[in-house]
Design a protein around this motif. Structure first.
Motif, mmCIF file in Angstrom:
data_model
loop_
_atom_site.group_PDB
_atom_site.id
_atom_site.type_symbol
_atom_site.label_atom_id
_atom_site.label_comp_id
_atom_site.label_asym_id
_atom_site.label_seq_id
_atom_site.Cartn_x
_atom_site.Cartn_y
_atom_site.Cartn_z
ATOM 1 N N GLU A 63 -9.742 -4.035 -6.494
ATOM 2 C CA GLU A 63 -10.087 -3.736 -5.104
ATOM 3 C C GLU A 63 -10.517 -2.287 -4.996
ATOM 4 O O GLU A 63 -10.092 -1.448 -5.787
ATOM 5 C CB GLU A 63 -8.882 -4.004 -4.203
ATOM 6 N N PRO A 64 -11.353 -1.978 -4.005
ATOM 7 C CA PRO A 64 -11.807 -0.592 -3.874
ATOM 8 C C PRO A 64 -10.659 0.346 -3.531
ATOM 9 O O PRO A 64 -9.683 -0.036 -2.899
ATOM 10 C CB PRO A 64 -12.819 -0.657 -2.731
ATOM 11 N N ARG A 65 -10.790 1.589 -3.989
ATOM 12 C CA ARG A 65 -9.800 2.617 -3.677
ATOM 13 C C ARG A 65 -9.872 2.939 -2.196
ATOM 14 O O ARG A 65 -10.926 2.798 -1.576
ATOM 15 C CB ARG A 65 -10.093 3.883 -4.487
ATOM 16 N N PRO A 66 -8.768 3.419 -1.589
ATOM 17 C CA PRO A 66 -8.804 3.756 -0.167
ATOM 18 C C PRO A 66 -9.844 4.829 0.162
ATOM 19 O O PRO A 66 -10.468 4.785 1.188
ATOM 20 C CB PRO A 66 -7.405 4.271 0.125
ATOM 21 N N LEU A 82 -10.202 1.207 4.051
ATOM 22 C CA LEU A 82 -9.182 0.164 4.126
ATOM 23 C C LEU A 82 -9.630 -0.953 5.056
ATOM 24 O O LEU A 82 -9.874 -0.724 6.233
ATOM 25 C CB LEU A 82 -7.860 0.739 4.638
ATOM 26 N N PRO A 83 -9.707 -2.176 4.556
ATOM 27 C CA PRO A 83 -10.028 -3.297 5.437
ATOM 28 C C PRO A 83 -8.835 -3.632 6.325
ATOM 29 O O PRO A 83 -7.698 -3.255 6.044
ATOM 30 C CB PRO A 83 -10.346 -4.437 4.470
ATOM 31 N N ILE A 84 -9.089 -4.346 7.393
ATOM 32 C CA ILE A 84 -8.042 -4.681 8.367
ATOM 33 C C ILE A 84 -6.904 -5.460 7.713
ATOM 34 O O ILE A 84 -5.740 -5.290 8.088
ATOM 35 C CB ILE A 84 -8.632 -5.439 9.585
ATOM 36 N N ALA A 85 -7.201 -6.284 6.717
ATOM 37 C CA ALA A 85 -6.145 -7.053 6.040
ATOM 38 C C ALA A 85 -5.147 -6.117 5.362
ATOM 39 O O ALA A 85 -3.940 -6.353 5.392
ATOM 40 C CB ALA A 85 -6.751 -8.008 5.021
ATOM 41 N N ARG A 86 -5.628 -5.031 4.765
ATOM 42 C CA ARG A 86 -4.735 -4.074 4.104
ATOM 43 C C ARG A 86 -3.889 -3.334 5.133
ATOM 44 O O ARG A 86 -2.726 -3.037 4.892
ATOM 45 C CB ARG A 86 -5.540 -3.060 3.288
ATOM 46 N N ILE A 87 -4.472 -3.024 6.278
ATOM 47 C CA ILE A 87 -3.721 -2.351 7.340
ATOM 48 C C ILE A 87 -2.620 -3.273 7.862
ATOM 49 O O ILE A 87 -1.487 -2.843 8.075
ATOM 50 C CB ILE A 87 -4.667 -1.901 8.467
ATOM 51 N N LEU A 88 -2.928 -4.556 8.027
ATOM 52 C CA LEU A 88 -1.914 -5.516 8.482
ATOM 53 C C LEU A 88 -0.810 -5.685 7.437
ATOM 54 O O LEU A 88 0.356 -5.820 7.788
ATOM 55 C CB LEU A 88 -2.560 -6.852 8.814
ATOM 56 N N GLN A 89 -1.169 -5.661 6.167
ATOM 57 C CA GLN A 89 -0.147 -5.731 5.117
ATOM 58 C C GLN A 89 0.772 -4.524 5.202
ATOM 59 O O GLN A 89 1.990 -4.650 5.045
ATOM 60 C CB GLN A 89 -0.793 -5.799 3.742
ATOM 61 N N GLY A 90 0.222 -3.366 5.451
ATOM 62 C CA GLY A 90 1.035 -2.162 5.617
ATOM 63 C C GLY A 90 1.970 -2.281 6.803
ATOM 64 O O GLY A 90 3.126 -1.861 6.741
ATOM 65 N N LEU A 91 1.475 -2.873 7.885
ATOM 66 C CA LEU A 91 2.308 -3.089 9.068
ATOM 67 C C LEU A 91 3.474 -4.018 8.744
ATOM 68 O O LEU A 91 4.621 -3.741 9.112
ATOM 69 C CB LEU A 91 1.473 -3.664 10.211
ATOM 70 N N VAL A 92 3.195 -5.108 8.043
ATOM 71 C CA VAL A 92 4.256 -6.047 7.664
ATOM 72 C C VAL A 92 5.280 -5.351 6.767
ATOM 73 O O VAL A 92 6.498 -5.497 6.962
ATOM 74 C CB VAL A 92 3.663 -7.294 6.961
ATOM 75 N N LEU A 93 4.807 -4.582 5.813
ATOM 76 C CA LEU A 93 5.728 -3.864 4.923
ATOM 77 C C LEU A 93 6.594 -2.881 5.701
ATOM 78 O O LEU A 93 7.797 -2.777 5.455
ATOM 79 C CB LEU A 93 4.951 -3.127 3.844
ATOM 80 N N ALA A 94 5.986 -2.175 6.627
ATOM 81 C CA ALA A 94 6.747 -1.216 7.432
ATOM 82 C C ALA A 94 7.809 -1.939 8.261
ATOM 83 O O ALA A 94 8.945 -1.469 8.383
ATOM 84 C CB ALA A 94 5.816 -0.417 8.336
ATOM 85 N N MET A 95 7.453 -3.094 8.831
ATOM 86 C CA MET A 95 8.417 -3.849 9.638
ATOM 87 C C MET A 95 9.578 -4.348 8.781
ATOM 88 O O MET A 95 10.734 -4.297 9.213
ATOM 89 C CB MET A 95 7.704 -5.012 10.339
ATOM 90 N N VAL A 96 9.283 -4.818 7.577
ATOM 91 C CA VAL A 96 10.339 -5.283 6.671
ATOM 92 C C VAL A 96 11.245 -4.121 6.285
ATOM 93 O O VAL A 96 12.478 -4.250 6.260
ATOM 94 C CB VAL A 96 9.737 -5.960 5.420
ATOM 95 N N LEU A 97 10.646 -2.972 6.020
ATOM 96 C CA LEU A 97 11.426 -1.796 5.653
ATOM 97 C C LEU A 97 12.349 -1.371 6.786
ATOM 98 O O LEU A 97 13.546 -1.141 6.571
ATOM 99 C CB LEU A 97 10.495 -0.652 5.264
#
Length: 125
Positions: A63-66, A82-97
């Motif tokens: 995948e392309p670098r940020p 960063l595509p929107i899918a990567r941003i949403l993955q970051g959001l999910v990770l932050a919520m889990v954390l």
């Protein structure tokens, strides 16, 4: 469902967020380590897994670098790598954390430093 079983199910779901190649190679072993861990170790395992997952996605060779090589951290609006899918993955990770830290705090595994505990006690009076 016991708390142990619920945590292991949540951890198994968290492992599904890893890239497929990494997940196929390491998810079974990671789940086995979590099964053998004591409840006091679970917050550390969740935090470590979330951080490693972020590094894994950002360092993925397919995948392309940020940020393109040689480009600074400042981008014009709309030029983010960063595509929107990567941003949403970051959001999910932050919520889990955050949820993991809240869970660990509610079980008493995390405690405030003495100065913060004294301030919290003073405020609650």
């Amino acid at each position: 469902m016991s708390i142990r079983r619920a945590v292991l199910v949540a951890y198994g779901l968290l492992l599904q967020l890893y890239p497929a190649a990494f997940r196929e190679r390491f998810a079974g072993e990671m789940l086995q380590v979590a099964k053998l861990a004591e409840p006091g170790e679970w917050p550390l395992i969740f935090v470590d897994t979330c951080l490693a997952m972020v590094r894994c996605w950002l360092a993925s060779p397919d995948e392309p670098r940020p940020f393109p090589a040689g480009q600074g951290a400042y981008l014009a609006v709309g030029e983010s790598g960063l595509p929107i899918a990567r941003i949403l993955q970051g959001l999910v990770l932050a919520m889990v954390l955050v949820a993991s830290l809240c869970y660990a705090g509610s079980l008493g595994y995390l405690s405030l430093p003495k100065c913060h505990a004294a301030a919290a006690e003073h405020i609650s009076r």
